[in-house]
Write a protein that holds these residues in place. Structure first.
Motif, PDB file in Angstrom:
ATOM      1  N   ARG A   5       5.470  -4.589  -6.436  1.00  0.00           N
ATOM      2  CA  ARG A   5       5.663  -3.436  -7.179  1.00  0.00           C
ATOM      3  C   ARG A   5       4.714  -3.265  -8.372  1.00  0.00           C
ATOM      4  O   ARG A   5       4.726  -4.363  -8.974  1.00  0.00           O
ATOM      5  CB  ARG A   5       7.244  -3.090  -7.471  1.00  0.00           C
ATOM      6  N   SER A  20       2.139  -0.876   1.490  1.00  0.00           N
ATOM      7  CA  SER A  20       3.047  -0.512   0.570  1.00  0.00           C
ATOM      8  C   SER A  20       3.228  -1.375  -0.536  1.00  0.00           C
ATOM      9  O   SER A  20       2.999  -2.514  -0.363  1.00  0.00           O
ATOM     10  CB  SER A  20       4.709  -0.532   1.315  1.00  0.00           C
ATOM     11  N   GLY A  59       7.293   0.869  -3.661  1.00  0.00           N
ATOM     12  CA  GLY A  59       7.656   2.300  -4.077  1.00  0.00           C
ATOM     13  C   GLY A  59       6.900   3.249  -3.378  1.00  0.00           C
ATOM     14  O   GLY A  59       7.412   4.441  -3.158  1.00  0.00           O
ATOM     15  N   THR A  92       8.893   7.873   0.365  1.00  0.00           N
ATOM     16  CA  THR A  92       7.729   6.501  -0.460  1.00  0.00           C
ATOM     17  C   THR A  92       8.369   5.273  -0.463  1.00  0.00           C
ATOM     18  O   THR A  92       7.803   4.354  -0.223  1.00  0.00           O
ATOM     19  CB  THR A  92       7.644   7.059  -1.731  1.00  0.00           C
ATOM     20  N   GLU A  93       9.602   5.223  -0.549  1.00  0.00           N
ATOM     21  CA  GLU A  93      10.296   3.859  -0.617  1.00  0.00           C
ATOM     22  C   GLU A  93      10.216   3.170   0.713  1.00  0.00           C
ATOM     23  O   GLU A  93      10.520   3.814   1.923  1.00  0.00           O
ATOM     24  CB  GLU A  93      11.809   3.839  -0.700  1.00  0.00           C
ATOM     25  N   THR A 120      12.065   0.784   2.217  1.00  0.00           N
ATOM     26  CA  THR A 120      13.123   0.769   2.991  1.00  0.00           C
ATOM     27  C   THR A 120      13.579   2.091   3.911  1.00  0.00           C
ATOM     28  O   THR A 120      13.866   2.055   4.867  1.00  0.00           O
ATOM     29  CB  THR A 120      14.468   0.665   1.892  1.00  0.00           C
ATOM     30  N   GLU A 121      13.304   3.329   3.297  1.00  0.00           N
ATOM     31  CA  GLU A 121      13.564   4.571   3.711  1.00  0.00           C
ATOM     32  C   GLU A 121      12.507   4.697   4.828  1.00  0.00           C
ATOM     33  O   GLU A 121      13.035   4.939   5.823  1.00  0.00           O
ATOM     34  CB  GLU A 121      13.464   5.452   2.513  1.00  0.00           C
TER      35      GLU A 121
END
Length: 966
Positions: A137, A172, A175, A203-204, A206-207
C-alpha cells in the motif's frame, strides 16, 4: 500507522481465494508447473497420459506466441495414443466454465534471460491463466504494471512458454486494483477498474477478488468476454460497463420481446460492446439472425472491418440491396463466389428500407415471422420515422436495440412529420448507462480543454481581436475580415495545440460557403509562404443549408430521419470548388480522386478518414502522409474516431448532442502527451457547452468534463515546482542524491512537473514569464531526469535490479519542436557563419538541444564529431546538407560492419532484414535473425543471442534512421 507489507497482502489474498473454492497448490519452479499441468489436464479430461503422450501435448502447447496460444487454449488437440487410438484433449471449457479446475499458487520462480519470481498465479486446468502482481500500500500501481512488462520480456517465454497462456493480469497495491488483457501492445491506459452495475468502481483488492476472481465470474470472463483481435493480433478484455450492457441485452432477449437501448458515452468503445453482444446473440438458439444497422455508407464498411478484426470472416457488409436480400435468405456469395450463410449481417438503414419495400419485399415474406434482433449503431441519429414502423410491421417477431453516446430527450429532439420522437419513444427503456463523467473519472476518455477566443476574454494574451461575443449578425460572422483573423490565429497557434503537428485537427465551420472562404484563405497564405500546413476539406456539394447538429452524410445516404434535417444535393458551384480542392489533395498525396464519379468521391472521404485514423500506427509515414487540418461543415463530426486528432477549431453554432458529438472527436485516450481534447471556439458557446454537459451527465459535471482554466493549471505547476525544489533545490542538486529512494523521489516530483507543463503549453496564454523557473532551468532539470532514465536502462542491461526500474518515466512528455536533419543543418549553417565566440555558444546550444531531445540524444556523439572534424573543411554553407548526408551514410556503413563483425552476421542479409523492419514496423522473428548468422546457435543460447542482436538492431535504427528524415 505502518504500511501493510506486500507479503501480508499476498497471504490474505490467497486465503480469500481458498475460501472462494480455489484449490491451493505449491509450485516452486517450472518442473513443478509441468508436473501439476499433467495431473490437472488428466483430471479435467477424465483421462491419463503416458510420458510420451504428455510430451506430445506439451509440444503442442509450446507452439506460437501469446496471441496464437489464446486460440490454442480455446481449441481441442488430437493426437494418436501409443495403442493407436485417436485422443482429444481440451484445455478450457468455454460452454460450461464452472467445469474448469481452479487452483491458486504463489512465488513461482522461472528463469529466462533473468530469474523472476511471480506473486500470485491462478491456474485453470493446470495452465496459468491469471497473473496477479502486488505492491505494498502506498506504492504507485504503475510499478506493478511495469513489473509485468518485464516478466513478459524476461521469463514468460521460458519453460515451454506456459506463462504465455496468461489471459488476464491483475495489478494491485491493496487500495487500487485493476485488470488488463495480456498482449504485446501493453499500455497502462489499457488497465481497468472493475465496477458494479451503477459504475461504482471496485478498488479494494478484497472486494475485487470477491466480485471478479470468484471462479464463476472469472471463468465467464475468460470464456465469453475476451475478444481476440485479428487485425492487431492482440487480446482485448471488456470493461465492466461493456460487460453489464452485453449481459443486460442477452437477458432481455432471453426473457422478453421488448426493445431497449444502451447509453454509453462517445469514445467508450461501443463498437466492441455491440460486436460482443451480436456474437453472443447469434449463438442463442432462439435468435434467427442478428442485423447490425448503421446509417451511413462509410460506417457500413468501417464496422465490417472492425467486426472482422475482432473475429476474422465473421461478417460481410452488403454492397447493394440485392446482396442484402441474399444474406437474409442464406444465398449470399462472397467476392470469390463462395456461398456464406452468416448469422450476423451489417447493413445501412437505407438498404434495409429498400429490402422490405418494392420488388424485394415478396422475396423475404418467408422470413417475416423469424426472430430477428436488430442492433442500431448511433441510434440518436437513427430516429427514423416511417422506416422504424416498416421494420416492426414487416418483421413481426423482431426485437430492436439501440446504442448511443448522446440519446435524444425531449429537450434536444427535433421535430419532423411524426412529431418530436425521443430515443425512449422508439427503443423503450435504457438498459445500461455509462455517461461522460463516468468515462472521464475512469480515464477512458479525456477532458475537454476549451478556450473561447475573442476580445471579451480580458486575460488573454492573444495578439488578435476576433469579434465573437454574442454576435448574431450573419454578415459579421461570415465577413472575410473576421475569417482572415481566425485563419491567422490558427496558423499562429496550430503547432502549439498539436505538439508541432504530431496530432491532427478538425475545423467545424457554419456553412459550405464559409468552408470555401476558409480554404481559399489558407491556400492563398500557403502559396505566399506564410505556413506549410496540409489542409483538406470534405463536404456534400449541395444546397448551403446551416445545421446546428453535427451530422455526417455522403450523397445517397439521405433518408427521412426524425431527429435531424437532411441535406439536399444540388449546387454546381460548390461541386466545382470541391473538385479544385480535391485536385490540391491529389497533388499533395499522389492520388486521383474526383467528384465526377460517385465511387471516387466516397473513396476520397475514406482516404481522408484513413489518413487521420492510421497516424497512430507505428508504421505510419508522418513526413509523407500526414494531414494537419480537415475543414468540415457537418461531416466527420460524429461517428468518426481517430486517436491522433487532438484539436477541434469551431466557428459554427453547436448545441446539445451535436456539440458533445463534435467535441468528442478530440478526446480519445493516447499516451501521456495527449492530456486533453483541445477545443478552440471562435464563437461564444459557453452556455451551449454547459447546457449540453448538464443534459448528458448532470449540472455538477461541467468542472469534471472540462479542463480548469490556465490560472488553475499554473497554480498546480507552482505547487509541483515547490515540491521539486524541496527535494532538489537546483538541478545540480540531483548529483548529490545518495540513495535510489532519493532518486525515485526526484523522478516522481519532476514527472509531476512535466505533466503540468505538458498541459500548460497547450494553452494559448502560456508564457514562461509567469513562472519562477526559466525555460533553461526546466530543461536542465529535464537533462538530469533523462540521465537517471539512461542509468536505469544501462543497469537493466547489466542485469542489476533497481527500484527505479518499475517507475514509468513517461518520456513522451519530454517534447520539443520537431527536430530532424533539416533542422540540424539549419543550425550548422548558422554555426559556420558565426564569429569564434558566438560559434562556441551556438555549438553548446546545438549539443544541449541534442542532449535534451529524446529522439536525437543517441546521435549526439556522431553530430559532435561532424562539427569538430568535417564542418571546418566546408567552405560553402550550401554544401553542408550534402556533406552531412555523405558523412552520415559513411558512419552508418561503418556501424553496420562493426555490428555484423561482432555478431558474425552476413552483412547483406542483415541489412535487408533491417530495411524490412523499418518499412513494415514488424519485429523480425528469431528464425529470420538466425538466417543471417554464419552458424545457427544452440537451443540453450538461441533466445539470448536473438534478443541481443534484436536490441543492437533497434539501437542502430534509433541512431541512424529515426528522426533523420529531412
Amino acid at each position: 500507522m505502518t504500511t501493510q507489507p506486500e507479503a501480508i497482502l499476498e497471504h490474505n489474498l490467497i486465503n480469500q481465494l481458498i475460501d472462494l473454492e480455489y484449490t491451493p497448490v505449491k509450485i516452486l519452479d517450472g518442473k513443478a508447473l509441468v508436473s501439476n499441468l499433467k495431473s490437472q489436464l488428466e483430471a479435467f479430461n477424465n483421462d491419463t497420459y503416458s510420458s510420451k503422450e504428455f510430451d506430445a501435448i506439451l509440444n503442442h502447447l509450446a507452439k506460437g506466441n501469446v496471441f496464437e496460444k489464446a486460440k490454442t487454449l480455446r481449441d481441442r488437440f488430437s493426437f494418436t495414443r501409443e495403442n493407436g487410438d485417436v485422443c482429444y484433449v481440451r484445455f478450457f471449457d468455454s460452454e460450461n466454465w464452472t467445469n474448469n479446475l481452479f487452483q491458486v499458487t504463489n512465488q513461482v520462480t522461472l528463469e529466462g534471460s533473468y530469474k523472476n519470481r511471480y506473486d500470485v498465479t491462478l491456474l485453470v486446468n493446470g495452465l496459468p491463466l491469471v497473473q496477479i502482481e502486488l505492491k505494498r500500500r502506498g506504492i504507485e500501481i504503475k510499478e506493478a504494471f511495469n513489473q509485468i512488462n518485464r516478466y513478459q520480456l524476461h521469463s514468460f517465454w521460458s519453460n515451454h512458454g506456459l506463462f504465455q497462456y496468461v489471459q488476464l493480469f491483475v495489478i494491485s497495491n491493496g487500495g487500487n486494483t485493476k485488470y488488463l488483457a495480456n498482449n504485446k501492445l501493453q499500455s497502462v491506459k489499457q488497465t481497468f477498474f472493475w465496477s458494479d452495475k451503477q459504475n461504482k468502481n471496485v478498488t479494494e483488492l478484497t472486494e475485487f477478488a470477491a466480485q471478479f476472481l470468484n471462479p464463476n465470474h472469472l471463468g465467464k470472463m475468460i470464456a465469453k468476454y475476451i475478444v481476440i483481435n485479428e487485425t492487431h493480433k492482440i487480446m482485448m478484455v471488456l470493461r465492466p460497463y461493456q460487460y453489464f450492457a452485453t449481459e443486460a441485452i442477452i437477458k432481455q432477449v432471453q426473457t422478453s420481446t421488448d426493445n431497449a437501448y444502451i447509453w454509453h458515452t462517445t469514445g467508450s468503445g461501443k463498437t466492441l460492446t455491440s460486436f460482443k453482444t451480436s456474437q453472443i446473440l447469434m449463438d442463442l438458439p432462439e435468435v434467427y439472425k442478428v442485423i447490425f444497422v448503421v446509417d451511413r455508407k462509410d460506417l457500413d464498411y468501417q464496422t465490417m472491418r472492425e467486426f472482422n478484426a475482432f473475429k476474422e470472416g465473421s461478417v460481410d457488409s452488403t454492397n447493394n440491396t440485392t446482396s442484402l436480400v441474399n444474406q437474409f435468405l442464406g444465398k449470399f456469395k462472397d467476392k470469390k463466389g463462395v456461398r456464406k450463410d452468416s448469422d450476423l449481417i451489417i447493413t445501412t438503414i437505407q438498404k434495409l428500407n429498400n429490402a422490405i419495400t418494392g420488388h424485394n419485399k415478396a422475396k423475404l415474406d418467408a422470413l417475416k415471422n423469424e426472430r430477428f434482433v436488430f442492433i442500431f449503431d448511433e441510434c440518436h441519429r437513427s430516429q427514423f420515422g416511417e422506416t422504424h414502423a416498416r421494420i416492426t410491421e414487416y418483421f413481426t417477431n423482431s426485437q430492436l436495440f439501440g446504442f448511443t453516446g448522446t440519446p435524444i430527450f425531449a429537450d434536444n429532439a427535433s421535430k419532423n412529420d411524426l412529431g418530436k420522437r425521443t430515443t425512449k419513444d422508439l427503443f423503450g427503456n435504457c438498459l445500461h448507462k455509462y455517461v461522460i463523467t463516468d468515462a472521464i473519472r475512469d480515464q477512458n476518455v479525456l477532458k475537454f480543454g476549451i478556450e473561447y477566443v475573442g476580445r471579451y476574454k480580458n486575460k488573454s494574451k492573444t495578439f488578435i481581436d476576433i469579434e465573437v461575443e454574442d454576435i448574431d449578425k450573419k454578415e459579421v460572422l461570415d465577413s472575410e475580415k473576421r475569417i482572415t483573423k481566425i485563419v491567422d490565429y490558427v496558423i499562429a497557434h496550430h503547432d502549439q495545440k498539436t505538439f508541432s503537428k504530431e496530432y491532427s485537427a478538425l475545423f467545424a465551420v457554419s456553412s459550405i460557403d464559409n468552408v470555401i472562404t476558409y480554404y481559399d484563405l489558407f491556400q492563398k497564405k500557403k502559396e505566399a509562404g506564410e505556413h506549410n500546413l496540409r489542409i483538406a476539406t470534405i463536404f456534400t456539394f449541395g444546397a448551403n443549408k446551416a445545421n446546428e447538429d453535427a451530422q455526417d452524410y455522403l450523397p445517397g445516404d439521405e433518408l427521412d430521419l426524425a431527429a435531424e434535417p437532411s441535406p439536399v444535393y444540388t449546387s454546381s458551384h460548390t461541386r466545382d470548388k470541391l473538385e479544385t480542392y480535391i485536385g490540391h489533395y491529389n497533388a499533395m498525396y499522389n492520388t486521383s480522386f474526383t467528384t465526377k464519379d460517385q465511387q471516387q468521391f466516397e473513396n476520397y472521404f475514406k482516404d481522408i478518414s484513413k489518413r487521420l485514423k492510421e497516424r497512430e500506427k507505428i508504421t505510419f509515414n508522418d513526413e509523407k502522409d500526414r494531414l494537419d487540418i480537415v475543414l468540415v461543415v457537418n461531416m466527420m463530426l460524429t461517428g468518426f474516431d481517430a486517436k491522433k486528432v487532438n484539436t477541434l477549431y469551431v466557428d459554427k453554432n453547436l448545441k446539445q448532442h451535436g456539440l458533445i458529438q463534435a467535441f468528442s472527436r478530440t478526446n480519445r485516450i493516447l499516451g501521456e502527451e495527449k492530456s486533453q481534447g483541445n477545443i478552440l471556439c471562435f464563437r461564444n458557446l459557453k452556455k451551449a457547452t454547459d447546457d449540453a454537459i448538464t443534459l448528458f451527465s448532470n449540472k455538477d459535471a461541467i468542472e469534471v468534463v472540462t479542463m480548469p482554466d490556465y490560472e488553475a493549471i499554473a497554480e498546480k505547476f507552482d505547487e509541483a515546482l515547490k515540491k521539486l525544489r524541496e527535494i532538489t533545490p537546483t538541478y545540480q542538486s540531483v548529483n548529490d542524491l545518495v540513495t535510489e529512494d532519493d532518486e525515485a523521489a526526484f523522478v516522481q516530483a519532476f514527472r509531476q512537473l512535466l505533466r503540468n507543463m505538458n498541459v500548460l503549453q497547450s494553452y494559448t496564454d502560456f508564457n514562461w514569464d509567469d513562472f519562477t523557473i526559466s525555460k533553461q532551468e526546466f530543461e536542465d532539470y529535464q537533462g538530469k531526469y533523462r540521465d537517471l532514465y539512461d542509468k536505469v536502462k544501462r543497469d537493466n542491461q547489466k542485469q542489476k535490479t533497481s527500484i527505479l526500474a518499475d517507475i514509468d518515466f513517461e518520456l513522451e512528455l519530454i517534447h520539443s519542436d520537431h527536430i530532424n536533419v533539416a533542422y540540424i543543418i539549419k543550425l550548422l549553417a548558422k554555426l559556420k557563419g558565426a564569429t569564434k565566440s558566438e560559434a562556441q555558444k551556438q555549438k553548446k546550444a546545438i549539443l544541449d538541444l541534442l542532449g535534451g531531445d529524446t529522439m536525437l540524444r543517441s546521435k549526439r556523439e556522431l553530430i559532435e564529431k561532424f562539427i569538430e572534424e568535417n564542418l571546418p573543411n566546408i567552405d560553402d554553407t550550401d554544401n553542408i546538407q550534402d556533406e552531412f548526408e555523405t558523412y552520415w551514410q559513411e558512419q552508418k556503413i561503418l556501424a553496420l560492419a562493426k555490428l555484423c563483425k561482432e555478431e558474425n552476421l552476413d552483412k547483406l542479409q542483415f541489412n535487408a532484414l533491417i530495411n524490412s523492419y523499418i518499412y513494415s514496423g514488424k519485429e523480425p522473428i528469431r528464425d529470420d535473425i538466425f538466417k543471417c548468422l554464419d552458424n545457427r546457435p544452440s537451443i540453450l543460447k538461441a533466445r539470448e543471442i536473438g534478443e541481443r542482436i534484436l536490441l543492437k538492431m533497434k539501437e542502430f535504427i534509433e541512431v541512424f534512421v529515426n528522426g533523420m528524415v529531412g
